[in-house]
Motif scaffolding. Structure first.
Motif, mmCIF file in Angstrom:
data_model
loop_
_atom_site.group_PDB
_atom_site.id
_atom_site.type_symbol
_atom_site.label_atom_id
_atom_site.label_comp_id
_atom_site.label_asym_id
_atom_site.label_seq_id
_atom_site.Cartn_x
_atom_site.Cartn_y
_atom_site.Cartn_z
ATOM 1 N N ASP A 59 -27.166 87.525 40.477
ATOM 2 C CA ASP A 59 -26.238 88.615 40.189
ATOM 3 C C ASP A 59 -26.824 89.621 39.209
ATOM 4 O O ASP A 59 -26.586 90.832 39.325
ATOM 5 C CB ASP A 59 -24.930 88.046 39.628
ATOM 6 C CG ASP A 59 -23.905 89.129 39.337
ATOM 7 O OD1 ASP A 59 -23.436 89.767 40.296
ATOM 8 O OD2 ASP A 59 -23.585 89.344 38.154
ATOM 9 N N LYS A 60 -27.599 89.141 38.236
ATOM 10 C CA LYS A 60 -28.138 90.033 37.201
ATOM 11 C C LYS A 60 -29.541 90.531 37.544
ATOM 12 O O LYS A 60 -30.228 91.095 36.702
ATOM 13 C CB LYS A 60 -28.156 89.313 35.849
ATOM 14 C CG LYS A 60 -26.759 88.965 35.324
ATOM 15 C CD LYS A 60 -25.879 90.201 35.191
ATOM 16 C CE LYS A 60 -24.532 89.916 34.558
ATOM 17 N NZ LYS A 60 -23.645 89.138 35.402
ATOM 18 N N ASN A 61 -29.962 90.291 38.782
ATOM 19 C CA ASN A 61 -31.227 90.839 39.288
ATOM 20 C C ASN A 61 -32.441 90.340 38.514
ATOM 21 O O ASN A 61 -33.421 91.066 38.328
ATOM 22 C CB ASN A 61 -31.190 92.374 39.268
ATOM 23 C CG ASN A 61 -32.182 92.988 40.238
ATOM 24 O OD1 ASN A 61 -32.514 92.407 41.266
ATOM 25 N ND2 ASN A 61 -32.685 94.165 39.912
ATOM 26 N N HIS A 101 -18.112 87.902 40.499
ATOM 27 C CA HIS A 101 -19.290 88.751 40.655
ATOM 28 C C HIS A 101 -19.229 89.664 41.885
ATOM 29 O O HIS A 101 -19.900 90.696 41.912
ATOM 30 C CB HIS A 101 -20.551 87.884 40.722
ATOM 31 C CG HIS A 101 -20.836 87.141 39.459
ATOM 32 N ND1 HIS A 101 -21.186 87.778 38.287
ATOM 33 C CD2 HIS A 101 -20.824 85.811 39.172
ATOM 34 C CE1 HIS A 101 -21.382 86.874 37.341
ATOM 35 N NE2 HIS A 101 -21.161 85.676 37.850
ATOM 36 N N LYS A 156 -18.983 96.543 37.573
ATOM 37 C CA LYS A 156 -20.062 97.517 37.424
ATOM 38 C C LYS A 156 -20.257 97.889 35.966
ATOM 39 O O LYS A 156 -21.385 98.001 35.469
ATOM 40 C CB LYS A 156 -19.759 98.766 38.247
ATOM 41 C CG LYS A 156 -20.875 99.806 38.191
ATOM 42 C CD LYS A 156 -20.539 101.033 39.015
ATOM 43 C CE LYS A 156 -21.659 102.068 38.916
ATOM 44 N NZ LYS A 156 -21.340 103.307 39.677
ATOM 45 N N HIS A 170 -19.503 96.046 33.362
ATOM 46 C CA HIS A 170 -20.082 94.885 32.682
ATOM 47 C C HIS A 170 -21.584 94.796 32.936
ATOM 48 O O HIS A 170 -22.347 94.403 32.045
ATOM 49 C CB HIS A 170 -19.401 93.605 33.156
ATOM 50 C CG HIS A 170 -18.062 93.392 32.523
ATOM 51 N ND1 HIS A 170 -17.236 92.338 32.844
ATOM 52 C CD2 HIS A 170 -17.393 94.099 31.591
ATOM 53 C CE1 HIS A 170 -16.125 92.403 32.136
ATOM 54 N NE2 HIS A 170 -16.198 93.463 31.373
ATOM 55 N N ARG A 171 -22.018 95.148 34.152
ATOM 56 C CA ARG A 171 -23.449 95.126 34.449
ATOM 57 C C ARG A 171 -24.192 96.164 33.619
ATOM 58 O O ARG A 171 -25.318 95.933 33.174
ATOM 59 C CB ARG A 171 -23.683 95.375 35.950
ATOM 60 C CG ARG A 171 -23.301 94.184 36.821
ATOM 61 C CD ARG A 171 -24.007 94.208 38.158
ATOM 62 N NE ARG A 171 -23.632 93.038 38.937
ATOM 63 C CZ ARG A 171 -22.838 93.061 40.001
ATOM 64 N NH1 ARG A 171 -22.316 94.214 40.395
ATOM 65 N NH2 ARG A 171 -22.559 91.961 40.660
ATOM 66 N N GLU A 172 -23.575 97.317 33.431
ATOM 67 C CA GLU A 172 -24.188 98.346 32.594
ATOM 68 C C GLU A 172 -24.333 97.848 31.154
ATOM 69 O O GLU A 172 -25.381 98.046 30.521
ATOM 70 C CB GLU A 172 -23.336 99.623 32.629
ATOM 71 C CG GLU A 172 -23.362 100.337 33.971
ATOM 72 C CD GLU A 172 -22.371 101.492 34.020
ATOM 73 O OE1 GLU A 172 -21.671 101.722 33.004
ATOM 74 O OE2 GLU A 172 -22.293 102.164 35.069
ATOM 75 N N GLU A 231 -27.183 95.297 30.948
ATOM 76 C CA GLU A 231 -28.507 95.915 30.937
ATOM 77 C C GLU A 231 -28.833 96.515 29.579
ATOM 78 O O GLU A 231 -29.972 96.434 29.105
ATOM 79 C CB GLU A 231 -28.591 96.990 32.024
ATOM 80 C CG GLU A 231 -28.577 96.448 33.453
ATOM 81 C CD GLU A 231 -29.758 95.551 33.760
ATOM 82 O OE1 GLU A 231 -30.850 95.766 33.171
ATOM 83 O OE2 GLU A 231 -29.609 94.620 34.574
#
Length: 305
Positions: free
Chosen positions: A183-185, A225, A290, A292-294, A297
């Motif tokens: 999920d977090k690449n 996710h 989205k 949360h992903r920002e 990162e």
């Protein structure tokens, strides 16, 4: 430049094998620090591990996930190698796995049992089928090609360890690790390793109980996710059920001008509203995920400073 490697061995009643495991990994990775976290063992696990040269600590919250949470929180290293204390994983693969992490070719290197000797060595009923099912579900949901999603033999980068919130309590932690990486690449690589079944046959993994917890974990992480896919799928199911109920009622109405089945019409309307709610939930949660992903990162960038 010297890079610090920490070998992490969570243990519960592994007094028969832990000394050999510690010695094998000290031979293979002579500069690594071997950590054994004893999880309320009732045998001499801690004593045997200390005598073999490991740094021994205690984690009193029961469960492998709880042990890994403590290890990841307490220990500082450039590469973390997780392995079980039951002598089922070969130390010979450790250097290759750590090299993949230290060379930045992977944030998580998985010791892939399923491509080598697992199905031949494993004597426990349903474990092979369970591993295949979990792998298939994860690959389907996350569009990945993971071969062994539940391996207990892994190497991690510091970035992975210090940004991974361990939520699992027990053996579902490996599944959670895999999904977090996808999920977090994070960069994931798999290295085939030989698997040896436990000689005493006394597996800590309870097939049905722990298997059910793993499946629940996958469903929960799928919802968290991939909310648009999860709730969108539910929306489609509910609208199809609604249409299946309402179409015969509409056909009957157009033929006779009567609606004799009001309860069916009410249920169809309820399902249509439920479908719309699922769609709205998916859209809202997709925006939140989205965001949360920002944030993740940005935190990852701060960790590297």
């Amino acid at each position: 430049m010297n890079r610090k490697i920490a070998v992490l061995i969570p243990c519960y009643n592994e007094g028969k094998t832990i000394a050999k495991v510690v010695r094998d990994f000290k031979r293979t990775l002579p500069k690594a620090t071997i950590y054994v976290y004893d999880n309320n063992s009732t045998d001499d696990t801690a004593k045997q591990a200390a005598a073999a040269g490991a740094v021994v600590k205690n984690e009193y919250r029961q469960g492998k996930g709880n042990v890994m949470r403590a290890m990841f929180r307490d220990i500082e290293a450039d590469c973390y190698l997780m392995v079980d204390g039951d002598n089922t994983y070969p130390a010979g693969a450790a250097k290759k796995m750590c090299d993949a992490v230290l060379s930045s070719r992977a944030d998580m290197a998985i010791g892939d049992r399923l491509s080598s000797s697992y199905f031949k060595e494993n004597k426990r009923r349903f474990h092979g089928a369970g591993n295949r099912l979990v792998r298939a579900l994860i690959n389907l949901i996350f569009h990945s090609h993971i071969k062994d999603a539940m391996s207990g033999y892994r190497a991690f980068s510091r970035d992975f360890v210090k940004t991974y919130p361990v939520l699992a309590h027990g053996f579902e932690v490996e599944t959670e690790m895999t999904i977090h990486a996808l999920d977090k690449n994070f960069l994931v690589t798999e290295i085939p390793v030989e698997y040896r079944d436990r000689k005493d046959g006394d597996s800590k993994l309870r097939t049905l109980h722990d298997g059910t917890k793993v499946i629940r974990t996958i469903v929960a992480l799928f919802e968290e996710h991939k909310p648009m896919l999860f709730f969108g799928t539910l929306a489609i199911i509910f609208i199809l059920l609604s249409l299946a109920l309402v179409i015969p009622v509409l056909v009957e109405y157009f033929e006779t001008g009567l609606v004799p089945r009001f309860p069916t019409l009410i249920v169809a309307g309820f399902l249509a509203v439920l479908s719309l709610l699922m769609l709205v939930c998916g859209i809202i949660l997709k925006v939140i995920v989205k965001k949360h992903r920002e944030i993740f990162e940005l935190n990852l960038l701060n960790l590297k400073k």
